[in-house]
Design a protein around this motif. Structure first.
Motif, PDB file in Angstrom:
ATOM      1  N   VAL A   1       0.854  -1.183   0.000  1.00 47.27           N
ATOM      2  CA  VAL A   1       0.000   0.000   0.000  1.00 47.27           C
ATOM      3  C   VAL A   1       0.892   1.235   0.000  1.00 47.27           C
ATOM      4  N   MET A   2       0.590   2.189  -0.860  1.00 49.20           N
ATOM      5  CA  MET A   2       1.472   3.328  -1.045  1.00 49.20           C
ATOM      6  C   MET A   2       1.324   4.381   0.058  1.00 49.20           C
ATOM      7  N   THR A   3       0.132   4.549   0.598  1.00 46.95           N
ATOM      8  CA  THR A   3      -0.114   5.593   1.595  1.00 46.95           C
ATOM      9  C   THR A   3      -0.608   4.961   2.884  1.00 46.95           C
ATOM     10  N   PRO A   4       0.112   5.131   3.994  1.00 49.10           N
ATOM     11  CA  PRO A   4      -0.371   4.596   5.271  1.00 49.10           C
ATOM     12  C   PRO A   4      -1.733   5.176   5.620  1.00 49.10           C
ATOM     13  N   GLY A   5      -2.568   4.344   6.211  1.00 48.83           N
ATOM     14  CA  GLY A   5      -3.898   4.816   6.583  1.00 48.83           C
ATOM     15  C   GLY A   5      -4.764   3.673   7.068  1.00 48.83           C
ATOM     16  N   PRO A   6      -5.990   3.977   7.465  1.00 53.70           N
ATOM     17  CA  PRO A   6      -6.885   2.949   7.994  1.00 53.70           C
ATOM     18  C   PRO A   6      -7.521   2.130   6.880  1.00 53.70           C
ATOM     19  N   GLY A   7      -8.204   1.062   7.272  1.00 51.32           N
ATOM     20  CA  GLY A   7      -8.944   0.252   6.318  1.00 51.32           C
ATOM     21  C   GLY A   7      -8.232  -1.031   5.956  1.00 51.32           C
ATOM     22  N   ASP A   8      -8.968  -1.946   5.304  1.00 49.99           N
ATOM     23  CA  ASP A   8      -8.397  -3.209   4.862  1.00 49.99           C
ATOM     24  C   ASP A   8      -7.240  -2.961   3.893  1.00 49.99           C
ATOM     25  N   ILE A   9      -6.223  -3.803   4.006  1.00 51.95           N
ATOM     26  CA  ILE A   9      -5.032  -3.618   3.175  1.00 51.95           C
ATOM     27  C   ILE A   9      -5.276  -4.014   1.734  1.00 51.95           C
ATOM     28  N   GLN A  10      -5.927  -5.159   1.504  1.00 50.30           N
ATOM     29  CA  GLN A  10      -6.015  -5.721   0.160  1.00 50.30           C
ATOM     30  C   GLN A  10      -6.633  -4.774  -0.867  1.00 50.30           C
ATOM     31  N   PRO A  11      -7.773  -4.158  -0.610  1.00 55.60           N
ATOM     32  CA  PRO A  11      -8.336  -3.277  -1.639  1.00 55.60           C
ATOM     33  C   PRO A  11      -7.544  -1.992  -1.843  1.00 55.60           C
ATOM     34  N   ARG A  12      -6.593  -1.701  -0.961  1.00 58.88           N
ATOM     35  CA  ARG A  12      -5.816  -0.469  -1.094  1.00 58.88           C
ATOM     36  C   ARG A  12      -4.486  -0.695  -1.801  1.00 58.88           C
ATOM     37  N   ARG A  13      -4.206  -1.925  -2.156  1.00 55.94           N
ATOM     38  CA  ARG A  13      -2.965  -2.210  -2.871  1.00 55.94           C
ATOM     39  C   ARG A  13      -3.032  -1.645  -4.294  1.00 55.94           C
ATOM     40  N   PRO A  14      -1.859  -1.340  -4.908  1.00 55.53           N
ATOM     41  CA  PRO A  14      -1.867  -0.884  -6.310  1.00 55.53           C
ATOM     42  C   PRO A  14      -2.499  -1.896  -7.256  1.00 55.53           C
ATOM     43  N   TYR A  15      -2.326  -3.196  -6.951  1.00 55.33           N
ATOM     44  CA  TYR A  15      -2.937  -4.258  -7.764  1.00 55.33           C
ATOM     45  C   TYR A  15      -3.750  -5.136  -6.818  1.00 55.33           C
ATOM     46  N   PRO A  16      -4.978  -4.746  -6.547  1.00 53.65           N
ATOM     47  CA  PRO A  16      -5.760  -5.415  -5.489  1.00 53.65           C
ATOM     48  C   PRO A  16      -6.132  -6.861  -5.800  1.00 53.65           C
ATOM     49  N   ASP A  17      -5.927  -7.301  -7.040  1.00 55.30           N
ATOM     50  CA  ASP A  17      -6.224  -8.700  -7.352  1.00 55.30           C
ATOM     51  C   ASP A  17      -5.087  -9.633  -6.943  1.00 55.30           C
ATOM     52  N   TYR A  18      -3.991  -9.064  -6.459  1.00 51.27           N
ATOM     53  CA  TYR A  18      -2.829  -9.863  -6.073  1.00 51.27           C
ATOM     54  C   TYR A  18      -2.418  -9.529  -4.646  1.00 51.27           C
ATOM     55  N   GLY A  19      -1.680 -10.464  -4.059  1.00 50.71           N
ATOM     56  CA  GLY A  19      -1.158 -10.249  -2.714  1.00 50.71           C
ATOM     57  C   GLY A  19       0.200  -9.566  -2.761  1.00 50.71           C
ATOM     58  N   PRO A  20       1.046  -9.783  -1.757  1.00 48.56           N
ATOM     59  CA  PRO A  20       2.364  -9.147  -1.719  1.00 48.56           C
ATOM     60  C   PRO A  20       3.232  -9.587  -2.896  1.00 48.56           C
ATOM     61  N   PHE A  21       4.102  -8.672  -3.347  1.00 50.59           N
ATOM     62  CA  PHE A  21       5.020  -8.950  -4.448  1.00 50.59           C
ATOM     63  C   PHE A  21       6.426  -9.190  -3.903  1.00 50.59           C
ATOM     64  N   ALA A  22       7.171 -10.034  -4.615  1.00 45.11           N
ATOM     65  CA  ALA A  22       8.620 -10.150  -4.447  1.00 45.11           C
ATOM     66  C   ALA A  22       9.227  -9.635  -5.746  1.00 45.11           C
ATOM     67  N   ALA A  23       9.448  -8.322  -5.796  1.00 47.97           N
ATOM     68  CA  ALA A  23       9.930  -7.675  -7.017  1.00 47.97           C
ATOM     69  C   ALA A  23      11.442  -7.532  -6.948  1.00 47.97           C
ATOM     70  N   ILE A  24      12.152  -8.263  -7.802  1.00 47.05           N
ATOM     71  CA  ILE A  24      13.612  -8.193  -7.855  1.00 47.05           C
ATOM     72  C   ILE A  24      13.988  -7.109  -8.848  1.00 47.05           C
ATOM     73  N   GLU A  25      14.629  -6.057  -8.347  1.00 55.00           N
ATOM     74  CA  GLU A  25      14.972  -4.906  -9.174  1.00 55.00           C
ATOM     75  C   GLU A  25      16.474  -4.644  -9.122  1.00 55.00           C
ATOM     76  N   ASP A  26      17.015  -4.200 -10.246  1.00 48.43           N
ATOM     77  CA  ASP A  26      18.440  -3.873 -10.324  1.00 48.43           C
ATOM     78  C   ASP A  26      18.618  -2.393  -9.989  1.00 48.43           C
ATOM     79  N   ARG A  27      18.400  -2.069  -8.722  1.00 46.73           N
ATOM     80  CA  ARG A  27      18.438  -0.670  -8.321  1.00 46.73           C
ATOM     81  C   ARG A  27      19.355  -0.426  -7.127  1.00 46.73           C
ATOM     82  N   GLY A  28      19.966  -1.452  -6.579  1.00 49.25           N
ATOM     83  CA  GLY A  28      20.761  -1.312  -5.362  1.00 49.25           C
ATOM     84  C   GLY A  28      22.118  -0.663  -5.606  1.00 49.25           C
ATOM     85  N   ASN A  29      22.623   0.006  -4.576  1.00 49.70           N
ATOM     86  CA  ASN A  29      23.932   0.647  -4.621  1.00 49.70           C
ATOM     87  C   ASN A  29      24.695   0.344  -3.334  1.00 49.70           C
ATOM     88  N   SER A  30      26.012   0.327  -3.438  1.00 54.18           N
ATOM     89  CA  SER A  30      26.841   0.107  -2.248  1.00 54.18           C
ATOM     90  C   SER A  30      28.170   0.825  -2.421  1.00 54.18           C
TER      91      SER A  30
END
Length: 484
Positions: free
Chosen positions: A215-244
């Protein structure tokens, strides 16, 4: 007793058979300009093909359409990603001997690392619908959905509501490390070599893990309908964005064996910073996948100071000395004894203060942190296993907010360990020898503590308390080694 399950889950347990091709080519040469200067030059090329699966059993998420794309269907490629092709790696180094036993050397290079085949679920594209899902049947405690005798219904993806998703960047950027070093080496009397060096590296496009369906914005209410893609649960998105970033001062003194003595002493003073934990180890998700800059901090494996001394010494008994008539007995009893050991001192690894619930109500998969009101690290003299850090330096975040305490802002216990050995070499016929060894791990039986309980919500008597050690107590083992 009635055979009426409350919660029932079935796992499709797919068989994953991955394929990846990694061809490489390199050219390298050493140019000796003079007896005092040598230049090392090279160029390497690496290609990392997309990971494929036998029978195209994998799918990737299309963030434009909000749907899963199956490999090999509707024009999709077998790997579902487009990789980099220009992974060229220069190598430059030199060694300069300005005078005598003095050497100055340096090196620079780029090192590539492609998309990794990760066997753990769900960190690869095979763990997606329609190939993998875990339908769960939860009863209200009154009306049974399933019975033990009836078992599970036929597998059907429609019985997997709000399924999780694993995704990989469709346009892959090859992770890379740029590394460099500069070293000063000096030969000293008694076969001792001293080296002082600086070494650094910069990681770019490192693979990191985020939840792009948090969910992009913290707030009250059920989590699932507030997700960007409410038809899916949590994502494991592997992105090439890390730095060290890594910087270190390294000092090494090594004595070649002479008069029966050899030793190696190494000291490192370093600092490692990254903006997300490594996927391999501890909890890799950020607390807020939409605010990666707040995750920048010390790496989980940062160890500011480390010193180790290792050595071996042959006791100075000489063969048959002053006892020529008992030479055999003297040889067996006194000649060929060695004592050795490794002594290590190191500072502790960092860790994060944590809370055991999600005040943001965003479905975060990361390590949720509290608010910080002061430095939570206690002075060295006040740290002990009963309270390692200042728990009162933190407060609970307000509802629908994230804590502001920094990631890995606390330092754990250091290391103080001495391993020793005693060995005797018995010469046999020709080139055969027998070696008897006694080895002592943690000889001083020094307690080396593990990390404390980081959860301030665990309350007094638990939060900040250490309940285990990172190394075993003293251990002794004996062995025989036959050389032939």
């Amino acid at each position: 007793l009635l055979g009426l399950p409350i919660v029932s889950t079935i796992d499709t347990q797919i068989r994953v058979r991955n394929r990846q091709y990694v061809p490489s080519a390199f050219i390298q040469d050493d140019y000796r300009f003079s007896n005092k200067l040598t230049l090392n030059l090279g160029l390497r090329y690496d290609y990392f093909s997309p990971i494929t699966s036998v029978n195209n059993q994998q799918s990737n998420f299309d963030y434009t359409t909000g749907q899963l794309i199956v490999a090999g269907q509707n024009g999709a490629s077998a790997g579902l990603v487009t990789p980099d092709h220009l992974n060229f790696s220069p190598r430059v180094g030199f060694a300069w001997n300005p005078r005598g036993q003095t050497v100055i050397s340096s090196g620079f290079g780029i090192f590539w690392s492609g998309q990794e085949i990760r066997t753990a679920a769900p960190l690869q594209l095979a763990y997606n619908l329609p190939f993998y899902y875990q339908p769960t049947f939860t009863s209200d405690g009154i009306t049974p959905l399933l019975t033990v005798s009836g078992g599970f219904p036929p597998l059907d993806p429609l019985n997997a509501p709000d399924p999780g998703v694993t995704s990989v960047d469709s346009r892959l950027r090859t992770p890379s490390y740029t590394e460099w070093n500069l070293a000063f080496q000096q030969g000293l009397p008694s076969s001792i070599a001293l080296e002082i060096s600086y070494a650094g590296s910069k990681g770019t496009h490192l693979q990191s893990l985020v939840d792009t369906n948090q969910v992009m914005t913290p707030g009250p209410g059920d989590i699932q309908p507030r997700r960007p893609y409410p038809d899916y649960g949590p994502f494991a998105a592997i992105e090439d964005r890390g730095n060290s970033k890594y910087n270190s001062l390294q000092v090494k003194a090594e004595k070649g064996t002479s008069h029966g003595l050899y030793f190696l002493s190494s000291f490192t003073w370093s600092k490692v910073i990254n903006d997300q934990p490594e996927i391999c180890c501890a909890q890799p998700y950020p607390q807020n996948s939409w605010n990666i800059p707040s995750e920048k901090g010390l790496a989980d494996f940062d160890q500011r100071i480390r010193w180790s001394l290792s050595g071996d010494y042959e006791l100075p008994f000489r063969r048959g000395e002053n006892l020529a008539e008992n030479r055999g007995f003297v040889d067996v009893m006194f000649v060929g004894w060695h004592v050795g050991g490794i002594y290590t001192l190191a500072s502790g690894f960092p860790f994060s203060p944590q809370i055991g619930y999600d005040p943001s109500n965003t479905g975060s998969q990361g390590l949720l942190r509290p608010n910080q009101i002061r430095n939570g690290n206690l002075p060295g003299g006040q740290r002990n296993p009963n309270l390692w850090f200042d728990v009162n330096a933190y407060t609970l975040p307000a509802n629908y907010t994230f804590g502001d305490a920094g990631r890995n802002s606390l330092e754990g216990p250091g290391l103080n360990n001495f391993d020793a050995s005693l060995r005797k070499v018995f010469p046999l016929v020709k080139s055969q020898t027998l070696e008897s060894r006694a080895e002592f791990f943690n000889l001083l039986n020094h307690p080396n503590f593990a990390q404390p309980d980081p959860f301030i919500t665990d309350g007094p008597g638990a939060a900040g308390v250490i309940t285990s050690t990172s190394l075993a107590n003293r251990e002794i083992q004996f062995g025989l080694k036959y050389w032939f």
